[in-house]
Design a protein around this motif. Structure first.
Motif, PDB file in Angstrom:
ATOM      1  N   LYS A 146      -9.380  -6.736  14.232  1.00  0.00           N
ATOM      2  CA  LYS A 146      -8.788  -5.570  13.574  1.00  0.00           C
ATOM      3  C   LYS A 146      -7.452  -5.936  12.907  1.00  0.00           C
ATOM      4  O   LYS A 146      -7.195  -5.606  11.745  1.00  0.00           O
ATOM      5  N   TYR A 147      -6.564  -6.654  13.678  1.00  0.00           N
ATOM      6  CA  TYR A 147      -5.266  -7.059  13.137  1.00  0.00           C
ATOM      7  C   TYR A 147      -5.414  -8.078  12.025  1.00  0.00           C
ATOM      8  O   TYR A 147      -4.677  -8.043  11.026  1.00  0.00           O
ATOM      9  N   SER A 148      -6.381  -9.011  12.192  1.00  0.00           N
ATOM     10  CA  SER A 148      -6.557 -10.039  11.158  1.00  0.00           C
ATOM     11  C   SER A 148      -7.017  -9.405   9.849  1.00  0.00           C
ATOM     12  O   SER A 148      -6.638  -9.835   8.762  1.00  0.00           O
ATOM     13  N   LEU A 149      -7.887  -8.370   9.959  1.00  0.00           N
ATOM     14  CA  LEU A 149      -8.316  -7.654   8.754  1.00  0.00           C
ATOM     15  C   LEU A 149      -7.135  -6.955   8.079  1.00  0.00           C
ATOM     16  O   LEU A 149      -7.014  -6.951   6.858  1.00  0.00           O
TER      17      LEU A 149
ATOM     18  N   TYR B 254      -3.895  -7.847   8.252  1.00  0.00           N
ATOM     19  CA  TYR B 254      -3.050  -8.855   7.589  1.00  0.00           C
ATOM     20  C   TYR B 254      -3.727  -9.396   6.344  1.00  0.00           C
ATOM     21  O   TYR B 254      -3.079  -9.711   5.353  1.00  0.00           O
ATOM     22  N   ASN B 255      -5.060  -9.510   6.417  1.00  0.00           N
ATOM     23  CA  ASN B 255      -5.825 -10.050   5.284  1.00  0.00           C
ATOM     24  C   ASN B 255      -5.675  -9.145   4.055  1.00  0.00           C
ATOM     25  O   ASN B 255      -5.528  -9.635   2.933  1.00  0.00           O
ATOM     26  N   ILE B 256      -5.683  -7.843   4.298  1.00  0.00           N
ATOM     27  CA  ILE B 256      -5.516  -6.879   3.189  1.00  0.00           C
ATOM     28  C   ILE B 256      -4.151  -7.090   2.530  1.00  0.00           C
ATOM     29  O   ILE B 256      -4.030  -7.108   1.303  1.00  0.00           O
ATOM     30  N   PHE B 257      -3.097  -7.303   3.360  1.00  0.00           N
ATOM     31  CA  PHE B 257      -1.755  -7.550   2.827  1.00  0.00           C
ATOM     32  C   PHE B 257      -1.710  -8.812   1.993  1.00  0.00           C
ATOM     33  O   PHE B 257      -1.125  -8.836   0.914  1.00  0.00           O
ATOM     34  N   GLN B 258      -2.339  -9.873   2.535  1.00  0.00           N
ATOM     35  CA  GLN B 258      -2.256 -11.165   1.860  1.00  0.00           C
ATOM     36  C   GLN B 258      -3.061 -11.199   0.568  1.00  0.00           C
ATOM     37  O   GLN B 258      -2.668 -11.813  -0.413  1.00  0.00           O
ATOM     38  N   MET B 259      -4.261 -10.556   0.588  1.00  0.00           N
ATOM     39  CA  MET B 259      -5.117 -10.593  -0.588  1.00  0.00           C
ATOM     40  C   MET B 259      -4.553  -9.699  -1.718  1.00  0.00           C
ATOM     41  O   MET B 259      -4.745  -9.981  -2.889  1.00  0.00           O
ATOM     42  N   ASN B 260      -3.937  -8.601  -1.347  1.00  0.00           N
ATOM     43  CA  ASN B 260      -3.507  -7.626  -2.345  1.00  0.00           C
ATOM     44  C   ASN B 260      -1.976  -7.515  -2.424  1.00  0.00           C
ATOM     45  O   ASN B 260      -1.437  -6.456  -2.702  1.00  0.00           O
ATOM     46  N   ASN B 261      -1.231  -8.611  -2.149  1.00  0.00           N
ATOM     47  CA  ASN B 261       0.224  -8.501  -1.998  1.00  0.00           C
ATOM     48  C   ASN B 261       0.945  -8.090  -3.301  1.00  0.00           C
ATOM     49  O   ASN B 261       1.890  -7.321  -3.271  1.00  0.00           O
ATOM     50  N   PHE B 262       0.457  -8.559  -4.460  1.00  0.00           N
ATOM     51  CA  PHE B 262       1.132  -8.222  -5.720  1.00  0.00           C
ATOM     52  C   PHE B 262       1.004  -6.723  -6.021  1.00  0.00           C
ATOM     53  O   PHE B 262       1.955  -6.062  -6.403  1.00  0.00           O
ATOM     54  N   LYS B 263      -0.224  -6.247  -5.789  1.00  0.00           N
ATOM     55  CA  LYS B 263      -0.506  -4.829  -6.021  1.00  0.00           C
ATOM     56  C   LYS B 263       0.339  -3.961  -5.079  1.00  0.00           C
ATOM     57  O   LYS B 263       0.938  -2.962  -5.491  1.00  0.00           O
ATOM     58  N   ILE B 264       0.423  -4.392  -3.798  1.00  0.00           N
ATOM     59  CA  ILE B 264       1.191  -3.634  -2.801  1.00  0.00           C
ATOM     60  C   ILE B 264       2.700  -3.692  -3.130  1.00  0.00           C
ATOM     61  O   ILE B 264       3.412  -2.701  -2.993  1.00  0.00           O
ATOM     62  N   TYR B 265       3.151  -4.857  -3.617  1.00  0.00           N
ATOM     63  CA  TYR B 265       4.558  -5.029  -3.997  1.00  0.00           C
ATOM     64  C   TYR B 265       4.934  -4.062  -5.121  1.00  0.00           C
ATOM     65  O   TYR B 265       5.962  -3.369  -5.056  1.00  0.00           O
ATOM     66  N   LEU B 266       4.080  -3.991  -6.157  1.00  0.00           N
ATOM     67  CA  LEU B 266       4.329  -3.084  -7.289  1.00  0.00           C
ATOM     68  C   LEU B 266       4.323  -1.630  -6.833  1.00  0.00           C
ATOM     69  O   LEU B 266       5.171  -0.831  -7.238  1.00  0.00           O
ATOM     70  N   PHE B 267       3.298  -1.349  -5.968  1.00  0.00           N
ATOM     71  CA  PHE B 267       3.159   0.021  -5.486  1.00  0.00           C
ATOM     72  C   PHE B 267       4.394   0.437  -4.658  1.00  0.00           C
ATOM     73  O   PHE B 267       4.959   1.526  -4.830  1.00  0.00           O
ATOM     74  N   SER B 268       4.875  -0.495  -3.811  1.00  0.00           N
ATOM     75  CA  SER B 268       6.061  -0.190  -2.977  1.00  0.00           C
ATOM     76  C   SER B 268       7.327  -0.067  -3.850  1.00  0.00           C
ATOM     77  O   SER B 268       8.212   0.741  -3.575  1.00  0.00           O
ATOM     78  N   PHE B 269       7.402  -0.896  -4.923  1.00  0.00           N
ATOM     79  CA  PHE B 269       8.538  -0.810  -5.857  1.00  0.00           C
ATOM     80  C   PHE B 269       8.601   0.573  -6.515  1.00  0.00           C
ATOM     81  O   PHE B 269       9.639   1.228  -6.572  1.00  0.00           O
ATOM     82  N   ILE B 270       7.433   1.033  -7.007  1.00  0.00           N
ATOM     83  CA  ILE B 270       7.346   2.362  -7.649  1.00  0.00           C
ATOM     84  C   ILE B 270       7.693   3.451  -6.639  1.00  0.00           C
ATOM     85  O   ILE B 270       8.403   4.415  -6.951  1.00  0.00           O
ATOM     86  N   LEU B 271       7.216   3.238  -5.408  1.00  0.00           N
ATOM     87  CA  LEU B 271       7.478   4.221  -4.354  1.00  0.00           C
ATOM     88  C   LEU B 271       8.988   4.344  -4.095  1.00  0.00           C
ATOM     89  O   LEU B 271       9.536   5.450  -4.002  1.00  0.00           O
ATOM     90  N   TRP B 272       9.634   3.137  -4.003  1.00  0.00           N
ATOM     91  CA  TRP B 272      11.082   3.138  -3.792  1.00  0.00           C
ATOM     92  C   TRP B 272      11.821   3.792  -4.979  1.00  0.00           C
ATOM     93  O   TRP B 272      12.804   4.512  -4.796  1.00  0.00           O
ATOM     94  N   MET B 273      11.365   3.520  -6.172  1.00  0.00           N
ATOM     95  CA  MET B 273      11.976   4.118  -7.374  1.00  0.00           C
ATOM     96  C   MET B 273      11.902   5.650  -7.328  1.00  0.00           C
ATOM     97  O   MET B 273      12.858   6.353  -7.614  1.00  0.00           O
ATOM     98  N   ILE B 274      10.709   6.149  -6.913  1.00  0.00           N
ATOM     99  CA  ILE B 274      10.505   7.607  -6.833  1.00  0.00           C
ATOM    100  C   ILE B 274      11.454   8.195  -5.783  1.00  0.00           C
ATOM    101  O   ILE B 274      12.086   9.235  -5.997  1.00  0.00           O
ATOM    102  N   ILE B 275      11.559   7.475  -4.616  1.00  0.00           N
ATOM    103  CA  ILE B 275      12.431   7.961  -3.530  1.00  0.00           C
ATOM    104  C   ILE B 275      13.902   8.007  -4.008  1.00  0.00           C
ATOM    105  O   ILE B 275      14.629   8.989  -3.782  1.00  0.00           O
ATOM    106  N   LEU B 276      14.318   6.901  -4.728  1.00  0.00           N
ATOM    107  CA  LEU B 276      15.696   6.836  -5.248  1.00  0.00           C
ATOM    108  C   LEU B 276      15.948   7.970  -6.248  1.00  0.00           C
ATOM    109  O   LEU B 276      17.014   8.607  -6.245  1.00  0.00           O
ATOM    110  N   LEU B 277      14.980   8.194  -7.136  1.00  0.00           N
ATOM    111  CA  LEU B 277      15.090   9.247  -8.143  1.00  0.00           C
ATOM    112  C   LEU B 277      15.264  10.627  -7.489  1.00  0.00           C
ATOM    113  O   LEU B 277      16.101  11.436  -7.905  1.00  0.00           O
ATOM    114  N   MET B 278      14.431  10.780  -6.422  1.00  0.00           N
ATOM    115  CA  MET B 278      14.492  12.063  -5.720  1.00  0.00           C
ATOM    116  C   MET B 278      15.856  12.248  -5.039  1.00  0.00           C
ATOM    117  O   MET B 278      16.429  13.340  -5.031  1.00  0.00           O
ATOM    118  N   LEU B 279      16.403  11.156  -4.500  1.00  0.00           N
ATOM    119  CA  LEU B 279      17.719  11.221  -3.850  1.00  0.00           C
ATOM    120  C   LEU B 279      18.831  11.553  -4.865  1.00  0.00           C
ATOM    121  O   LEU B 279      19.726  12.352  -4.604  1.00  0.00           O
TER     122      LEU B 279
END
Length: 580
Positions: free
Chosen positions: A546-549, A551-576
């Motif tokens: 379960k844990y390896s799966l 971590y695998n999702i993080f490793q395989m999709n890290n660029f997509k997750i990085y962009l998504f988290s960046f946009i998320l942080w931007m939205i949070i900052l904007l809201m603040l």
């Protein structure tokens, strides 16, 4: 290599055939001079223990050996063609020879120890022959055959233990002398139970149709003169001791029911070999029941005549199955008398002999048995069981003949049949001759006086009445779909009950093993695959997976997750910022 394969086959055939002829001449000499030879050979003597091998030669054992040798020689010759595609033909021939040797040991033994050797040998070799094709169905059938026969072996072992009271295992000395002894009554009941397992009487009947998984030449040998007749022969030998015992009266009822049940089941069956197997079961019931009425000579007479036409019937079935591209279902057959006339001739004559058509082999024994039944003072139930079973024999035989010979051909129209296998035909013609002649020849030889049974006209004609009714019913049923009739009469459950041999296969296999197997499955599921597995290897593996799966999702999709988290942080900052 191929020549060596066939030469062993031919040598075996020649040896067995010559032995058969030799036994015949000896048997005639023994009958004419009323001789019996008992030979004893001391194998080992140590202190007060002596192991003695005994051989009993009288007209009965010699005559039976002659028939066994003749049928087995013809079967081996037939196998040369039938098993021609078999790579290990020598192995098959050796197994058949071992089978015949075990039967010989059983026939000539007046000693219960050497009978056990032959008895067990038959059980073991029959298992090897039933599983010969090595698929799941034949393994199941082999286990059912071996384990059913094992019950009889246990009873024989118990007989050996009880006969230690008498100081010798040569049972022939005690047959008349110890007739009313309590131990002998116990021994006789065990002998009857052992014979019931070997000759497949109710409730041990289910193994006989299952044993059809064996190659057809083996079926011809097993169902005519070897395995299934061993129990009948043993009871013929022990008959003096069994008279007037309670178990023999019980055997009369059970064998009558076996005869009746097999006759009904054969009418619901579509597998060609199983129909013939059920007809064997019916005839075994007939032998056993006449034996339990105290007429061993008649049972022996029917045993010998039946052996000939039943072996021929199986051989014809083997040829037809070969021709039909290994199809055994009689609904696909039809009109074969146009294509394979010589095989059809053999099939029809053996079927007629089975029905007891006058002046063929089966008539002499069957008619005499039924007249003796009419002559005896037994109750009405036994009388009806005999006659209804005779009618049922005609019923399923006529149904078989209609489906095979007369109805339309139902296989692929392009498929061509041929009747040119002269090796099989030669072996079948030997048995064809015997199926016609053996009844009269045996009746003149075995019975030293001409028999004449006086009965009222209708009772004398009773056999013909039931045969005609049975034949007419068989004709009607063969032209009618039995299942549409069940639908019309709403008798599905009844037909299942009759078709499945009164649920006997289910009771003897699934019924016995189901609870043990389901308990084992629950143990496996709840303990081995349950909590003990959950808290050890499998549980740890599941968590790690379960844990390896994850971590695998993080490793395989890290660029997509990085962009998504960046946009998320931007939205949070904007809201603040907007909130400030």
């Amino acid at each position: 290599m191929n020549n060596l394969k066939y030469s062993i086959c031919f040598i075996s055939f020649l040896f067995l055939f010559l032995m058969s002829m030799l036994n015949f001449f000896f048997m005639v000499y023994f009958i004419m001079n009323n001789m019996i030879i008992l030979m004893e050979w001391e194998i080992i003597s140590f202190n007060s223990i002596s192991i003695i091998m005994s051989i009993l030669l009288d007209w009965m054992s010699l005559l039976f050996m002659m028939f066994v040798f003749l049928i087995s020689s013809v079967v081996i010759y037939y196998s040369k063609s039938y098993m021609s595609s078999e790579l290990n033909l020598n192995r098959f021939i050796i197994l058949v020879l071992l089978f015949v040797f075990s039967m010989m040991l059983l026939i000539i033994s007046p000693n219960i120890i050497s009978i056990l050797l032959g008895w067990d040998g038959l059980g073991l070799v029959s298992y090897c022959l039933v599983i010969y094709y090595q698929n799941l169905k034949s393994y199941n059938a082999g286990m059912l055959t071996a384990l059913s026969n094992r019950i009889g072996d246990v009873f024989i072992l118990m007989v050996i233990a009880w006969m230690m009271n008498y100081g010798s295992w040569n049972y022939i000395f005690y047959l008349e002398l110890m007739n009313n002894d309590w131990e002998m009554n116990l021994i006789s009941s065990m002998i009857i139970l052992a014979a019931m397992t070997k000759s497949a009487q109710i409730p041990f009947s289910s193994w006989l149709p299952a044993a059809m998984a064996a190659p057809t030449p083996v079926s011809a040998l097993v169902h005519s003169s070897t395995l299934v007749t061993a129990g009948v022969y043993l009871l013929i030998r022990f008959n003096m001791m069994l008279l007037d015992t309670f178990f023999l009266k019980l055997l009369l009822l059970l064998s009558g029911l076996t005869m009746f049940m097999a006759g009904i089941s054969a009418n619901y069956e579509f597998d060609l070999k199983k129909i013939i197997a059920l007809s064997t079961l019916s005839q075994l019931g007939l032998m056993m029941s006449i034996l339990s009425m105290g007429l061993p000579d008649l049972a022996f007479f029917h045993l010998l005549t039946h052996a000939m036409f039943k072996a021929l019937l199986f051989m014809c079935a083997g040829v037809i199955i070969h021709m039909m591209n290994n199809i055994q279902d009689i609904r696909f057959m039809g009109g074969i008398s146009l294509f394979i006339p010589l095989t059809s001739l053999c099939m029809n004559i053996s079927n007629m002999a089975l029905c007891g058509i006058p002046f063929l082999a089966g008539f002499y024994s069957k008619d005499l048995i039924l007249e003796m039944v009419s002559f005896s003072n037994l109750n009405l139930m036994v009388f009806f069981l005999y006659y209804i079973s005779t009618g049922l024999t005609m019923f399923y035989t006529f149904r078989l003949v209609m489906n095979l010979m007369i109805n339309d051909y139902n296989l692929l129209s392009i498929y061509n049949l041929y009747d040119e296998d002269y090796v099989m035909l030669k072996s079948m013609f030997v048995l064809l001759f015997m199926s016609v002649v053996s009844g009269s020849f045996l009746s003149w030889m075995i019975f030293s006086y001409p028999y004449m049974i006086y009965l009222p006209f209708n009772l004398k004609m009773m056999v013909i009445y039931v045969s005609l009714i049975g034949g007419f019913m068989g004709y009607l049923i063969s032209n009618m779909n039995i299942y549409s009739m069940n639908k019309f009469m709403k008798t599905y459950n009844l037909s299942n009950f009759l078709c499945l041999m009164w649920f006997m296969p289910n009771l003897s296999t699934y019924g016995l093993s189901y609870y043990f197997l389901s308990f084992g499955q629950n143990l496996l599921k709840n303990i081995d695959l349950g909590w003990s597995e959950l808290y050890s290897g499998w549980g740890m593996m599941k968590i790690m997976k379960k844990y390896s799966l994850f971590y695998n999702i993080f490793q395989m999709n890290n660029f997509k997750i990085y962009l998504f988290s960046f946009i998320l942080w931007m939205i949070i900052l904007l809201m603040l910022m907007m909130s400030i």
